[in-house]
Design a protein around this motif. Structure first.
Motif, short mmCIF file in Angstrom:
data_model
loop_
_atom_site.label_atom_id
_atom_site.label_comp_id
_atom_site.label_asym_id
_atom_site.label_seq_id
_atom_site.Cartn_x
_atom_site.Cartn_y
_atom_site.Cartn_z
N SER A 107 0.90 1.24 26.68
CA SER A 107 -0.46 1.45 26.48
C SER A 107 -0.85 -0.16 25.87
O SER A 107 -0.26 -0.74 25.38
N LYS A 108 -2.21 -0.20 26.21
CA LYS A 108 -2.89 -1.80 25.80
C LYS A 108 -2.85 -1.47 24.41
O LYS A 108 -2.83 -2.70 23.82
N THR A 109 -3.00 -0.62 23.77
CA THR A 109 -3.06 -0.65 22.23
C THR A 109 -1.87 -0.49 21.53
O THR A 109 -0.84 -0.21 22.02
N PHE A 110 -1.84 -1.02 20.30
CA PHE A 110 -0.63 -1.10 19.55
C PHE A 110 -1.11 -0.87 18.03
O PHE A 110 -2.30 -1.17 17.70
N CYS A 111 0.00 -0.50 17.23
CA CYS A 111 -0.54 -0.63 15.79
C CYS A 111 0.49 -1.46 15.11
O CYS A 111 1.77 -1.28 15.49
N LEU A 112 -0.10 -2.43 14.43
CA LEU A 112 1.06 -3.34 13.65
C LEU A 112 0.60 -3.45 12.33
O LEU A 112 -0.56 -3.70 11.84
N LEU A 113 1.41 -3.09 11.46
CA LEU A 113 1.36 -2.90 9.95
C LEU A 113 2.34 -3.90 9.16
O LEU A 113 3.37 -4.00 9.45
N THR A 114 1.64 -4.58 8.11
CA THR A 114 2.24 -5.43 7.28
C THR A 114 2.81 -4.37 6.32
O THR A 114 2.39 -3.39 6.11
N THR A 115 4.15 -4.74 5.84
CA THR A 115 4.89 -4.16 4.77
C THR A 115 5.18 -5.11 3.68
O THR A 115 4.86 -6.18 3.76
N GLY A 116 5.63 -4.61 2.45
CA GLY A 116 5.75 -5.13 1.27
C GLY A 116 6.81 -4.52 0.33
O GLY A 116 6.85 -3.31 0.57
N GLY A 117 7.25 -5.23 -0.59
CA GLY A 117 7.82 -4.45 -1.71
C GLY A 117 7.19 -3.92 -2.84
O GLY A 117 7.72 -3.08 -3.60
N VAL A 118 5.77 -3.96 -2.75
CA VAL A 118 5.23 -3.33 -3.68
C VAL A 118 3.87 -2.89 -3.08
O VAL A 118 3.53 -3.28 -2.02
N THR A 119 3.10 -1.80 -3.69
CA THR A 119 1.87 -1.41 -3.15
C THR A 119 0.97 -2.41 -3.26
O THR A 119 0.69 -3.56 -4.14
N ILE A 120 -0.36 -2.19 -2.68
CA ILE A 120 -1.53 -3.10 -2.72
C ILE A 120 -2.15 -3.04 -4.25
O ILE A 120 -2.62 -4.14 -4.66
N ASP A 121 -2.22 -1.84 -4.72
CA ASP A 121 -2.65 -1.78 -6.20
C ASP A 121 -1.87 -2.80 -7.03
O ASP A 121 -2.47 -3.10 -7.92
N THR A 122 -0.49 -2.59 -6.85
CA THR A 122 0.06 -3.23 -7.80
C THR A 122 -0.28 -5.01 -7.56
O THR A 122 -0.21 -5.70 -8.49
N ILE A 123 -0.30 -5.27 -6.30
CA ILE A 123 -0.75 -6.43 -6.00
C ILE A 123 -2.00 -7.03 -6.59
O ILE A 123 -2.31 -8.02 -7.50
N LYS A 124 -3.08 -6.16 -6.60
CA LYS A 124 -4.37 -6.31 -7.05
C LYS A 124 -4.32 -6.28 -8.48
O LYS A 124 -5.16 -7.23 -9.11
N LYS A 125 -3.87 -5.52 -9.21
CA LYS A 125 -3.38 -5.68 -10.74
C LYS A 125 -2.84 -6.96 -11.10
O LYS A 125 -3.43 -7.36 -12.17
N TYR A 126 -1.99 -7.36 -10.41
CA TYR A 126 -1.32 -8.73 -10.87
C TYR A 126 -2.14 -9.86 -10.75
O TYR A 126 -2.42 -10.61 -11.59
N ILE A 127 -3.06 -9.69 -9.53
CA ILE A 127 -4.02 -10.94 -9.45
C ILE A 127 -5.10 -10.66 -10.63
O ILE A 127 -5.49 -11.83 -10.87
N GLU A 128 -5.66 -9.45 -10.67
CA GLU A 128 -6.77 -9.43 -11.66
C GLU A 128 -6.28 -10.03 -13.02
O GLU A 128 -7.00 -10.41 -14.08
N LYS A 129 -4.88 -9.72 -13.50
CA LYS A 129 -4.50 -10.36 -14.72
C LYS A 129 -4.09 -11.67 -14.72
O LYS A 129 -3.94 -12.03 -16.11
N GLN A 130 -4.32 -12.49 -13.84
CA GLN A 130 -3.89 -14.00 -14.00
C GLN A 130 -4.97 -14.52 -14.71
O GLN A 130 -6.28 -14.30 -14.73
N GLY A 131 -4.56 -15.36 -15.70
CA GLY A 131 -5.50 -16.11 -16.55
C GLY A 131 -5.60 -15.39 -17.88
O GLY A 131 -6.25 -15.89 -18.75
N GLU A 132 -5.33 -14.16 -18.14
CA GLU A 132 -5.34 -13.68 -19.14
C GLU A 132 -4.33 -13.98 -20.42
O GLU A 132 -3.00 -14.09 -19.51
N ALA A 133 -4.42 -14.00 -21.42
CA ALA A 133 -3.35 -14.46 -22.36
C ALA A 133 -2.53 -13.42 -22.51
O ALA A 133 -2.31 -12.26 -22.31
#
Length: 133
Positions: A107-133
């Protein structure tokens, strides 16, 4: 733990989950064809710094887990793989033309997903906490 790759200037772990479906979702993939599709993937992937991690199939689609480099041209690779595998499988298995009478196997269409070792929520929380003491 995910193993990180590196080159001269970067460290990375780029994993992708690719799902390709046959044209019209026709059920034409069997064990033999799946193995050929996997072998074509491995052969073509080498030119794009891509390495197969896992390959599996159902009669009308394949699931592929692969690892890439930052300089891998994914769209060019996908076009090359889909074109070559379609042409070669239809040449080796002319009986497929009963179900797929046009030139295309995929088919002309396809699905391509990135994967990772942690969830998106974990990455968001990590980034949000940057710069905090």
């Amino acid at each position: 733990m995910i193993k990180l790759d590196n080159n001269n200037h970067s460290v990375f772990a780029l994993y992708y989950h690719l799902i390709l479906t046959t044209m019209y979702r026709r059920e034409v993939i069997d064990e033999t064809i799946a193995k050929e599709l996997e072998n074509h993937f491995i052969r073509i992937a080498k030119n794009y710094h891509i390495k197969l991690q896992e390959f599996n199939f159902e009669a009308d689609h394949v699931h592929i887990l692969f690892k890439a480099h930052p300089n891998s041209e994914l769209s060019k690779f996908l076009n090359a793989y889909k074109s070559a595998s379609s042409r070669l499988v239809k040449k080796e298995h002319p009986e497929i033309k009963d179900k797929l009478w046009k030139e295309m196997f995929w088919s002309k269409t396809f699905c391509l997903l990135t994967t990772g070792g942690v969830t998106i929520d974990t990455i968001k929380k990590y980034i949000e906490k940057q710069g905090e003491a």
